[in-house]
Structures are given as C-alpha cells and as structure tokens.
Design a protein around this motif. Sequence first.
Motif, PDB file in Angstrom:
ATOM      1  N   GLU A  92       0.343   4.210  -0.158  1.00  0.00           N
ATOM      2  CA  GLU A  92       1.779   4.209   0.152  1.00  0.00           C
ATOM      3  C   GLU A  92       2.008   3.477   1.478  1.00  0.00           C
ATOM      4  OE1 GLU A  92       5.519   7.283   0.932  1.00  0.00           O
ATOM      5  OE2 GLU A  92       3.456   7.997   1.110  1.00  0.00           O
ATOM      6  N   ILE A  93       2.925   2.545   1.480  1.00  0.00           N
ATOM      7  CA  ILE A  93       3.225   1.754   2.674  1.00  0.00           C
ATOM      8  C   ILE A  93       4.626   2.110   3.158  1.00  0.00           C
ATOM      9  CG2 ILE A  93       3.458  -0.565   3.623  1.00  0.00           C
ATOM     10  CD1 ILE A  93       1.673  -1.498   1.226  1.00  0.00           C
ATOM     11  N   LEU A  94       4.702   2.651   4.349  1.00  0.00           N
ATOM     12  CA  LEU A  94       5.993   3.010   4.926  1.00  0.00           C
ATOM     13  C   LEU A  94       6.625   1.783   5.593  1.00  0.00           C
ATOM     14  CD1 LEU A  94       4.941   6.418   6.524  1.00  0.00           C
ATOM     15  CD2 LEU A  94       6.143   6.050   4.358  1.00  0.00           C
ATOM     16  N   PRO A  95       7.947   1.750   5.717  1.00  0.00           N
ATOM     17  CA  PRO A  95       8.606   0.588   6.342  1.00  0.00           C
ATOM     18  C   PRO A  95       8.064   0.282   7.736  1.00  0.00           C
ATOM     19  CG  PRO A  95      10.228   2.004   5.283  1.00  0.00           C
ATOM     20  CD  PRO A  95       8.925   2.740   5.212  1.00  0.00           C
ATOM     21  N   GLU A  96       7.741   1.335   8.480  1.00  0.00           N
ATOM     22  CA  GLU A  96       7.217   1.139   9.843  1.00  0.00           C
ATOM     23  C   GLU A  96       5.858   0.454   9.809  1.00  0.00           C
ATOM     24  OE1 GLU A  96      10.195   4.375   9.839  1.00  0.00           O
ATOM     25  OE2 GLU A  96       8.444   3.932   8.613  1.00  0.00           O
ATOM     26  N   GLU A  97       5.081   0.764   8.786  1.00  0.00           N
ATOM     27  CA  GLU A  97       3.762   0.138   8.639  1.00  0.00           C
ATOM     28  C   GLU A  97       3.890  -1.324   8.221  1.00  0.00           C
ATOM     29  OE1 GLU A  97       1.610   4.362   7.370  1.00  0.00           O
ATOM     30  OE2 GLU A  97       2.448   3.020   5.843  1.00  0.00           O
ATOM     31  N   GLU A  98       4.884  -1.591   7.416  1.00  0.00           N
ATOM     32  CA  GLU A  98       5.133  -2.982   7.005  1.00  0.00           C
ATOM     33  C   GLU A  98       5.512  -3.827   8.220  1.00  0.00           C
ATOM     34  OE1 GLU A  98       5.514  -5.272   3.326  1.00  0.00           O
ATOM     35  OE2 GLU A  98       6.472  -3.316   3.138  1.00  0.00           O
ATOM     36  N   ARG A  99       6.278  -3.238   9.130  1.00  0.00           N
ATOM     37  CA  ARG A  99       6.699  -3.971  10.322  1.00  0.00           C
ATOM     38  C   ARG A  99       5.581  -4.113  11.354  1.00  0.00           C
ATOM     39  NH1 ARG A  99      11.318  -0.712   9.836  1.00  0.00           N
ATOM     40  NH2 ARG A  99      10.838   0.460  11.735  1.00  0.00           N
ATOM     41  N   PHE A 100       4.678  -3.136  11.373  1.00  0.00           N
ATOM     42  CA  PHE A 100       3.599  -3.109  12.369  1.00  0.00           C
ATOM     43  C   PHE A 100       2.297  -2.745  11.658  1.00  0.00           C
ATOM     44  CE2 PHE A 100       1.691  -0.824  16.234  1.00  0.00           C
ATOM     45  CZ  PHE A 100       1.253  -2.015  16.807  1.00  0.00           C
ATOM     46  N   PRO A 101       1.673  -3.725  10.992  1.00  0.00           N
ATOM     47  CA  PRO A 101       0.543  -3.451  10.098  1.00  0.00           C
ATOM     48  C   PRO A 101      -0.670  -2.800  10.760  1.00  0.00           C
ATOM     49  CG  PRO A 101       1.444  -5.633   9.680  1.00  0.00           C
ATOM     50  CD  PRO A 101       2.095  -5.132  10.925  1.00  0.00           C
ATOM     51  N   MET A 102      -0.824  -2.972  12.076  1.00  0.00           N
ATOM     52  CA  MET A 102      -1.972  -2.344  12.736  1.00  0.00           C
ATOM     53  C   MET A 102      -2.083  -0.866  12.397  1.00  0.00           C
ATOM     54  SD  MET A 102      -3.234  -0.223  15.219  1.00  0.00           S
ATOM     55  CE  MET A 102      -1.893   0.113  16.356  1.00  0.00           C
ATOM     56  N   ILE A 103      -0.933  -0.227  12.305  1.00  0.00           N
ATOM     57  CA  ILE A 103      -0.912   1.227  12.211  1.00  0.00           C
ATOM     58  C   ILE A 103      -1.386   1.753  10.858  1.00  0.00           C
ATOM     59  CG2 ILE A 103       1.419   1.746  11.348  1.00  0.00           C
ATOM     60  CD1 ILE A 103       1.742   3.429  13.957  1.00  0.00           C
ATOM     61  N   ILE A 104      -1.406   0.886   9.841  1.00  0.00           N
ATOM     62  CA  ILE A 104      -1.841   1.348   8.521  1.00  0.00           C
ATOM     63  C   ILE A 104      -3.369   1.373   8.418  1.00  0.00           C
ATOM     64  CG2 ILE A 104      -1.987  -0.803   7.186  1.00  0.00           C
ATOM     65  CD1 ILE A 104      -0.311   0.714   4.998  1.00  0.00           C
ATOM     66  N   HIS A 105      -4.041   0.926   9.467  1.00  0.00           N
ATOM     67  CA  HIS A 105      -5.510   0.913   9.404  1.00  0.00           C
ATOM     68  C   HIS A 105      -6.080   2.311   9.208  1.00  0.00           C
ATOM     69  CE1 HIS A 105      -5.468   2.237  13.635  1.00  0.00           C
ATOM     70  NE2 HIS A 105      -6.740   2.541  13.467  1.00  0.00           N
ATOM     71  N   GLN A 106      -5.357   3.347   9.674  1.00  0.00           N
ATOM     72  CA  GLN A 106      -5.876   4.710   9.509  1.00  0.00           C
ATOM     73  C   GLN A 106      -5.984   5.080   8.027  1.00  0.00           C
ATOM     74  OE1 GLN A 106      -3.237   7.341  11.690  1.00  0.00           O
ATOM     75  NE2 GLN A 106      -1.470   6.920  10.382  1.00  0.00           N
ATOM     76  N   LYS A 107      -4.986   4.682   7.245  1.00  0.00           N
ATOM     77  CA  LYS A 107      -5.011   4.994   5.815  1.00  0.00           C
ATOM     78  C   LYS A 107      -6.089   4.186   5.080  1.00  0.00           C
ATOM     79  CE  LYS A 107      -0.042   6.082   5.472  1.00  0.00           C
ATOM     80  NZ  LYS A 107       1.243   5.666   4.849  1.00  0.00           N
ATOM     81  N   ILE A 108      -6.273   2.934   5.503  1.00  0.00           N
ATOM     82  CA  ILE A 108      -7.295   2.097   4.875  1.00  0.00           C
ATOM     83  C   ILE A 108      -8.687   2.627   5.212  1.00  0.00           C
ATOM     84  CG2 ILE A 108      -8.253  -0.232   4.719  1.00  0.00           C
ATOM     85  CD1 ILE A 108      -5.455  -1.308   5.381  1.00  0.00           C
ATOM     86  N   SER A 109      -8.884   3.043   6.456  1.00  0.00           N
ATOM     87  CA  SER A 109     -10.184   3.616   6.838  1.00  0.00           C
ATOM     88  C   SER A 109     -10.520   4.844   5.998  1.00  0.00           C
ATOM     89  CB  SER A 109     -10.182   3.993   8.323  1.00  0.00           C
ATOM     90  OG  SER A 109     -10.256   2.861   9.153  1.00  0.00           O
TER      91      SER A 109
END
Length: 207
Positions: free
Chosen positions: A87-104
């Motif tokens: 799941e990709i939140l709008p905030e993560e789409e704007r600042f992709p660095m932050i989605i690294h936690q979910k990918i890890s």
Amino acid sequence: MHSIFESLTDNIVFTGELKTDILLFLSTNQSTETAKHCFDVGRESKRIALMYNMDPQAAEIAGWLHDISVVFPNSERIEVARQLQIEILPEEERFPMIIHQKISKVMAEDIFKITDEEILNAVGCHTTLRKNSTPMDQVLFVADKISWDQNGTPPYIDALNRNLQESLTHGAFAYISYLWERRDTLKVIHPWLREAYEELKDEIRLL
C-alpha cells in the motif's frame, strides 16, 4: 522469492548465518556503509531490549534488517512498492524515501525468511512508528535514532537518552515530539507518525 529480488541475489551464495548473509547481500549490492549502520542499530536495539527485559536476539535481528531496502534508489522505490503490492500512501508517493521501511519488511521475509511478526512489524515502521506500536517497534525506532547514519551528534540525543531511562515509551516520545515541534520543516507528515504522536502523547500523561 519475488522476481524483483532475483537480480540482487543471483550472485550470492547464502551461508544460512543471518548476520553474514545480510553483510553479503548489502556489500554485493554496493551498500557496505548501510551494513555498518544496520549492525550498529542491531547492537543498540539489543542493549535497549536488555534494559526492558525483552528478547535481545529478536531486537538485534530487527536492527540488522531495518534498512536492507537501501539497495533500491529513492527514484525506484514507488515502482518497487507497486510490484510488491505494498500500500502506497500519498505522503510516500511525494517522499519515496519513507516507504523504505515497508520494502525492508517484505525483503526481510522474502529474502531472509524471517517469520517472526514482531521483528517484521518493527522493521516495517522503524522510521515513522505507528499507532498501537509494540515495545519491539519502539525499541527499533529508538535504536535507529540513537545510531543515526549522518555525521555529527544528533541534536535530540541528550533528551532521548534521558527520557529512555524513564521508560521505553518516554524515549520514543522524546524523538517523535522533537519531530513534531519541527513538523513545518518536514517534507511530509506521514500519517503513521501523526497517529503515533497523538497516541504516545496521551500515554505519557498516564505514566
């Protein structure tokens, strides 16, 4: 294993020893500095877990794994998340660095065969924390902020360490409140961070 990870692992002969295999994975994928950071966070996670009579091995493993998604550049992370059906939140789409936690989190399970939900969930929220965070979530969250991967001394470190002596929740809230006071300077305010701040603020009042 998901096909998106195959090119990252094709040339690695895993040993079955987790710490060794994480180092092999990160060094093979030009991320040796991140390996050092992960092992530093692992040591700090273990130390904090022992302070609060928690499982030190699980905490250490969570630290080792928390940033393994660094092998994907920021510019690729949203597409990686889509392929992994995260799941990709709008905030993560704007600042992709932050989605690294979910990918890890996905990588820890898929590449390194971690099945402990406590470890996986802590890895999956180590940057933002989350509502209803577990003690293990808070251990990794705090350890990552103590063992930060930038130059110099973290400006919040004295307050964090002081509050950590009072309780794990106080330690976690010390960092979240530091961010919250500076929220106007953040690129985004992740909804998990907002929810964690509101919840821990109420919990601190009762401790």
